[in-house]
Design a protein around this motif. Structure first.
Motif, short mmCIF file in Angstrom:
data_model
loop_
_atom_site.label_atom_id
_atom_site.label_comp_id
_atom_site.label_asym_id
_atom_site.label_seq_id
_atom_site.Cartn_x
_atom_site.Cartn_y
_atom_site.Cartn_z
N SER A 1 0.83 -1.22 0.00
CA SER A 1 0.00 0.00 0.00
C SER A 1 0.86 1.26 0.00
N LEU A 2 2.02 1.14 0.70
CA LEU A 2 2.93 2.30 0.75
C LEU A 2 3.53 2.57 -0.62
N LEU A 3 3.93 1.44 -1.28
CA LEU A 3 4.60 1.58 -2.57
C LEU A 3 3.64 1.93 -3.69
N VAL A 4 2.53 1.16 -3.75
CA VAL A 4 1.53 1.44 -4.80
C VAL A 4 0.18 1.71 -4.10
N PRO A 5 -0.05 2.94 -3.69
CA PRO A 5 -1.30 3.20 -2.98
C PRO A 5 -2.52 2.97 -3.87
N GLU A 6 -3.54 2.41 -3.24
CA GLU A 6 -4.79 2.16 -3.96
C GLU A 6 -5.87 3.05 -3.36
N TYR A 7 -6.68 3.62 -4.22
CA TYR A 7 -7.70 4.52 -3.71
C TYR A 7 -9.09 4.09 -4.15
N LYS A 8 -10.06 4.46 -3.32
CA LYS A 8 -11.44 4.35 -3.81
C LYS A 8 -12.14 5.67 -3.49
N MET A 9 -13.20 5.94 -4.20
CA MET A 9 -13.89 7.22 -4.01
C MET A 9 -15.12 7.02 -3.15
N LYS A 10 -15.34 7.98 -2.27
CA LYS A 10 -16.54 7.93 -1.43
C LYS A 10 -17.33 9.21 -1.67
N ARG A 11 -18.58 9.07 -2.12
CA ARG A 11 -19.42 10.26 -2.35
C ARG A 11 -20.10 10.65 -1.04
N ALA A 12 -19.66 11.75 -0.47
CA ALA A 12 -20.20 12.18 0.83
C ALA A 12 -21.40 13.10 0.65
N VAL A 13 -21.36 13.93 -0.39
CA VAL A 13 -22.48 14.83 -0.69
C VAL A 13 -22.84 14.59 -2.15
N ASP A 14 -24.14 14.31 -2.36
CA ASP A 14 -24.55 13.81 -3.66
C ASP A 14 -25.65 14.68 -4.27
N ASN A 15 -25.24 15.77 -4.88
CA ASN A 15 -26.19 16.60 -5.62
C ASN A 15 -27.20 17.33 -4.72
N ILE A 16 -26.68 18.07 -3.78
CA ILE A 16 -27.56 18.84 -2.87
C ILE A 16 -27.79 20.24 -3.44
N SER A 17 -29.05 20.69 -3.36
CA SER A 17 -29.38 22.06 -3.77
C SER A 17 -30.31 22.69 -2.74
N PHE A 18 -30.04 23.91 -2.35
CA PHE A 18 -30.99 24.68 -1.55
C PHE A 18 -30.58 26.14 -1.56
N THR A 19 -31.53 26.99 -1.17
CA THR A 19 -31.18 28.40 -1.01
C THR A 19 -31.66 28.83 0.38
N ILE A 20 -30.95 29.79 0.96
CA ILE A 20 -31.35 30.31 2.27
C ILE A 20 -31.40 31.83 2.18
N ASP A 21 -32.51 32.40 2.60
CA ASP A 21 -32.67 33.85 2.55
C ASP A 21 -32.06 34.51 3.79
N LYS A 22 -31.85 35.80 3.67
CA LYS A 22 -31.30 36.59 4.78
C LYS A 22 -32.23 36.47 5.99
N GLY A 23 -31.64 36.20 7.14
CA GLY A 23 -32.41 36.15 8.39
C GLY A 23 -33.05 34.80 8.67
N GLU A 24 -32.95 33.86 7.72
CA GLU A 24 -33.57 32.54 7.96
C GLU A 24 -32.77 31.73 8.97
N THR A 25 -33.49 30.90 9.72
CA THR A 25 -32.83 30.01 10.67
C THR A 25 -33.14 28.58 10.24
N VAL A 26 -32.12 27.89 9.77
CA VAL A 26 -32.34 26.58 9.17
C VAL A 26 -31.61 25.48 9.95
N GLY A 27 -32.37 24.49 10.36
CA GLY A 27 -31.78 23.32 11.00
C GLY A 27 -31.34 22.37 9.91
N PHE A 28 -30.09 21.90 10.00
CA PHE A 28 -29.55 21.03 8.95
C PHE A 28 -29.27 19.69 9.62
N ILE A 29 -30.16 18.74 9.39
CA ILE A 29 -30.04 17.51 10.16
C ILE A 29 -29.96 16.27 9.27
#
Ligand SMILES: Nc1ncnc2c1ncn2[C@@H]1O[C@H](COP(=O)(O)OP(=O)(O)OP(=O)(O)O)[C@@H](O)[C@H]1O
Ligand SMILES: [Mg+2]
Length: 343
Positions: free
Chosen positions: A28-56
């Motif tokens: 592993s040290l000589l030839v490192p192997e990697y895999k990909m992990k998708r942690a965030v997958d196509n998130i969309s949102f908007t937040i207006d000024k003064g809004e209080t949003v719980g992100f859970i």
């Protein structure tokens, strides 16, 4: 106008795959192997000024990763983030002057310095005018009770004291937006309540826009009007806190205090006794199936009743149901600032 804009945000982490055994480890040290992990997958949102949003969302849902992209700590794999027209990872310094961040798991205070010295340093870093700084120190000391430990080195502080100092530090430069990533983690109920009161105050008085990540639903109920729920990196709910209770908390409980102790009572269909204590009974029913007025009319006709209380569903139990998959959601609809859950 939206202050925060998140569009089709994706984050992949590159994970080093370690092989087993000594030979594997050397390999592993000589030839490192990697895999990909998708942690965030196509998130969309908007937040207006003064809004209080719980992100859970459950552990590993991608909340902290999203917050890190919003604050410019991480660069997205794809998609767009805009904070007041700025791109956080490209204009990190300028963005930093507008935002405040608290990561409950990690302090931003200098470990060996007294709290007040960190505050002084931040004052210089953010070029906070003297007057603003003095006013804020006074307000935060008063509301968060910092006076008792402001001259103590951070490493000597209790978890609750550290968290309060961290929150104060994040707000010294009067940011427009605050990102709280679990600022109440590990705190006792009194400390949590104090922090919630403070958060409510700054939101109301200073009009700060807030994205609040927590696993404590009381935090959300008491401080946020909107809630975004994510799971496996995608948005599964975006709507008001009241909406989620009304739409997904289908079970109601009527607590009845009878004029005498009844061992058994006769109820209309769809209602069941879930608990009994002395002359009190807890009656559960689905709000679509049973009209509360019919239930009360039937009970008052048949029995002597002293008191009636309707118990709304607890937000905790609704969220638990959502996390456990009790409420289905259509992933194809996720994101876009709309409600995507369906029962
Ligand atoms: N630096 C990293 N390298 C590789 N994978 C990571 C890294 N940070 C997070 N992850 C992975 O990305 C996913 C999302 O993690 P994240 O920390 O954003 O979740 P979270 O919603 O904040 O969870 P929690 O409620 O436990 O704080 C998890 O599967 C996690 O293991
Ligand atoms: Mg996290």
């Amino acid at each position: 106008m939206s202050l925060i804009k998140v569009e089709n945000l994706v984050k992949d982490y590159k994970i080093n795959v370690k092989k087993k055994g000594l030979v594997g480890a050397i390999g592993s040290l000589l030839v490192p192997e990697y895999k990909m992990k998708r942690a965030v997958d196509n998130i969309s949102f908007t937040i207006d000024k003064g809004e209080t949003v719980g992100f859970i969302g459950p552990n590993g849902a991608g909340k902290s990763t999203t917050v890190k992209m919003l604050t410019g700590i991480l660069t997205p794999t794809s998609g767009n983030v805009e904070i007041g027209g700025l791109c956080p990872y490209k204009q990190r310094k300028k963005n930093a002057s507008r935002i405040g961040v608290v990561f409950g798991q990690r302090t931003q205070l200098w470990w060996d310095l007294p709290v007040i010295d960190t505050f002084e340093l931040l004052k210089h870093i953010y070029k906070v005018p003297e007057k603003v700084y003095d006013e804020n120190i006074e307000l935060f000391s008063e509301m968060l009770g910092l006076k008792d430990f402001i001259n103590q080195p951070v490493r000597q502080l209790s978890l609750g004291q550290k968290m309060r100092a961290d929150i104060a530090a994040s707000l010294l430069h009067n940011p427009q937006i605050i990102f709280f990533d679990e600022p109440t983690i590990g705190l006792d109920v009194v400390a949590k309540e104090k922090i919630r009161e403070f958060i409510k105050y700054i939101n109301k008085e200073k009009g700060i826009t807030m994205l609040f990540t927590t696993h404590d639903m009381q935090d959300i109920e008491k401080t946020c009007s909107r809630m975004i729920i994510i799971d496996h990196g995608t948005t599964i709910y975006d709507g008001t806190v009241d909406q989620i209770k009304n739409r997904y908390g289908k079970t109601r409980t009527l607590i009845v205090e009878f004029g005498q102790v009844y061992d058994k009572i006769d109820l209309i269909p769809g209602v069941e006794v879930v608990d009994t204590k002395d002359n009190k009974k807890w009656l559960a029913f689905k709000k679509e199936e049973v009209h509360i007025s019919s239930l009360i009319a039937d009970l008052t006709n048949k029995y002597s009743i002293l008191d009636l209380t309707i118990q709304e569903p607890e937000i905790e139990s609704i969220i638990r149901e959502i996390y456990e998959g009790g409420v289905n959601y259509d992933k194809s609809l996720s994101g876009g600032g709309k409600e995507v859950l369906s029962k």
